[in-house]
Design a protein around this motif. Structure first.
Motif, PDB file in Angstrom:
ATOM      1  N   ILE A   1       0.666 -54.958 -60.298  1.00  0.00           N
ATOM      2  CA  ILE A   1       1.980 -54.414 -60.680  1.00  0.00           C
ATOM      3  C   ILE A   1       2.923 -55.559 -61.053  1.00  0.00           C
ATOM      4  CG2 ILE A   1       3.941 -53.055 -59.901  1.00  0.00           C
ATOM      5  CD1 ILE A   1       1.991 -51.622 -57.985  1.00  0.00           C
ATOM      6  N   ALA A   2       2.872 -56.654 -60.262  1.00  0.00           N
ATOM      7  CA  ALA A   2       3.724 -57.800 -60.561  1.00  0.00           C
ATOM      8  C   ALA A   2       3.384 -58.373 -61.934  1.00  0.00           C
ATOM      9  CB  ALA A   2       3.567 -58.875 -59.481  1.00  0.00           C
TER      10      ALA A   2
ATOM     11  N   ALA B   1      -0.195 -63.510 -62.007  1.00  0.00           N
ATOM     12  CA  ALA B   1       0.263 -62.623 -60.931  1.00  0.00           C
ATOM     13  C   ALA B   1      -0.921 -62.123 -60.111  1.00  0.00           C
ATOM     14  CB  ALA B   1       1.042 -61.452 -61.514  1.00  0.00           C
TER      15      ALA B   1
ATOM     16  N   LEU C   1       5.006 -56.271 -64.417  1.00  0.00           N
ATOM     17  CA  LEU C   1       6.445 -56.550 -64.370  1.00  0.00           C
ATOM     18  C   LEU C   1       6.756 -57.820 -65.165  1.00  0.00           C
ATOM     19  CD1 LEU C   1       9.027 -55.485 -62.901  1.00  0.00           C
ATOM     20  CD2 LEU C   1       8.603 -57.250 -61.221  1.00  0.00           C
ATOM     21  N   ASN C   2       5.908 -58.848 -64.987  1.00  0.00           N
ATOM     22  CA  ASN C   2       6.096 -60.096 -65.734  1.00  0.00           C
ATOM     23  C   ASN C   2       6.026 -59.850 -67.234  1.00  0.00           C
ATOM     24  OD1 ASN C   2       6.359 -61.622 -63.473  1.00  0.00           O
ATOM     25  ND2 ASN C   2       4.289 -62.479 -63.523  1.00  0.00           N
TER      26      ASN C   2
ATOM     27  N   PHE D   1      -0.580 -54.961 -55.614  1.00  0.00           N
ATOM     28  CA  PHE D   1       0.755 -55.546 -55.787  1.00  0.00           C
ATOM     29  C   PHE D   1       0.736 -56.589 -56.900  1.00  0.00           C
ATOM     30  CE2 PHE D   1       2.453 -54.678 -51.262  1.00  0.00           C
ATOM     31  CZ  PHE D   1       2.971 -53.476 -51.704  1.00  0.00           C
ATOM     32  N   GLY D   2      -0.306 -57.415 -56.902  1.00  0.00           N
ATOM     33  CA  GLY D   2      -0.420 -58.462 -57.933  1.00  0.00           C
ATOM     34  C   GLY D   2      -0.501 -57.865 -59.322  1.00  0.00           C
TER      35      GLY D   2
END
Lengths: 244, 93
Positions: free
Chosen positions: B77-78, B46, B81-82, B74-75
């Motif tokens: 946080i993504a 991510a 999330l993953n 953003f990466g």
């Protein structure tokens, strides 16, 4: 490139012929040879063992049927009835990765799954295919995949880029996982093999014992990574059907 | 009538044999290192995508260095999330 006795020498690409189309180098290399061997092994094994079509299967036929059942079960568990038509695709990917890893376990044989470009190409096929599948099934509504329901509206400018990045990171995590596992495992084997020669007297037997154990572990990892690749493909196909 | 009893008996035996055989071990036990590796690839993948998008945005919109900064976050946080999704999938099994 790599030094003569480097544990990384096994990953070197050796072209057997020089072929160039335009500015692209499409030489037949040891990696290509390894893939050809893999495909030949899969085709010969599956056709020859299932050929007798006996009701009471022989051991070899049983192995083929077990593999078939394994993937068929995986697909029906994760995707459901829709999954049946993707069986050939998932089965091909699973067998290619599995037998590719196994062929790589043979001494002096090149392991093509230890190159990120190979695994990334495989993962890209899955990723692009699944994205197209999502658009075919849902049309423009596929974009709602990135829209999480039940969230305050002012959060969406933040959440949508995050969801898109999360989606785009799929092929990378899929390919890096397979590639790094194979690369690390084979390097580790070579490093320990170096110890066997380097250690004095008979103490070299100790790393030799380790190599035997590690080879067993590597075969387990080879299977496990093929399984992970297959199950993630199934999960992505499932996502293309059921948004959220 | 003996035959029917025999058939019933046979049926029962087949059923029990089936119930023993069906739970094929689907998942091999995974080592802790393998699990950690899985989690770390999710975060790294991510982040790579986030940084990549950030650099592309900077190059074409000339917003250096804000695109990189924003998409790096953003990466990250993504990535989390993953990891959260992977954990939830494992919990479900």
């Amino acid at each position: 490139m790599a030094a003569k006795d480097s544990p990384l020498k096994q990953f070197e690409i050796i072209p057997y012929s020089k072929t160039e189309v335009g500015s692209y180098d499409i030489s037949f290399t040891n990696s290509s040879l390894s893939m050809v061997i893999t495909v030949a092994v899969i085709t010969l094994f599956l056709t020859l063992t299932v050929n007798p079509r006996s009701l009471v299967p022989t051991r070899m036929q049983l192995i083929s049927e077990l593999m078939y059942n394994f993937i068929a079960q995986l697909l029906s568990d994760t995707v459901g009835d829709n999954g049946k038509k993707y069986f050939p695709f998932v089965f091909s990917i699973f067998m290619f990765v599995l037998i590719g890893n196994m062929v790589g376990m043979v001494p002096y044989q090149f392991t093509f799954t230890s190159h990120i470009i190979v695994t990334f190409a495989l993962a890209s096929v899955v990723f692009i295919g699944v994205t197209i599948l999502g658009f075919v099934n849902h049309g423009i509504k596929f974009f709602t995949f990135f829209y999480i329901p039940g969230v305050p509206f002012y959060m969406h400018p933040l959440l949508i880029p995050i969801e898109v990045i999360s989606y785009l990171s799929r092929p990378i995590s899929l390919s890096v996982r397979l590639f790094a596992n194979m690369l690390a495992g084979h390097t580790l084997l070579k490093v320990f093999a170096g110890f066997v020669v380097a250690m004095p007297f008979f103490t070299g037997a100790l790393p030799l014992v380790f190599i035997v154990a590690l080879t067993g572990l590597e075969i387990l990892i080879a299977f496990l990574q093929a399984y992970v690749f297959a199950i993630l493909t199934c999960l992505y196909i499932n996502d293309a059907y059921h948004l959220h | 009538m003996v035959d029917e009893d025999k058939l019933k008996d046979l049926k029962e035996r087949i059923e029990t044999a089936k119930s023993i055989n069906t739970p094929i071990p689907k998942k091999k036990k995974e080592s802790g290192a393998g699990f950690g590796f899985k989690i770390s690839t999710e975060i790294i993948a991510a982040l790579v995508v986030g940084v990549g998008i950030g650099l592309i945005v900077d190059k074409y919109l000339g917003t250096k260095p804000f695109g990189l900064i924003i998409f790096f976050i953003f990466g990250a946080i993504a990535g989390f999330l993953n990891v959260y999704r992977v954990m939830r999938r494992i919990e479900k099994q």
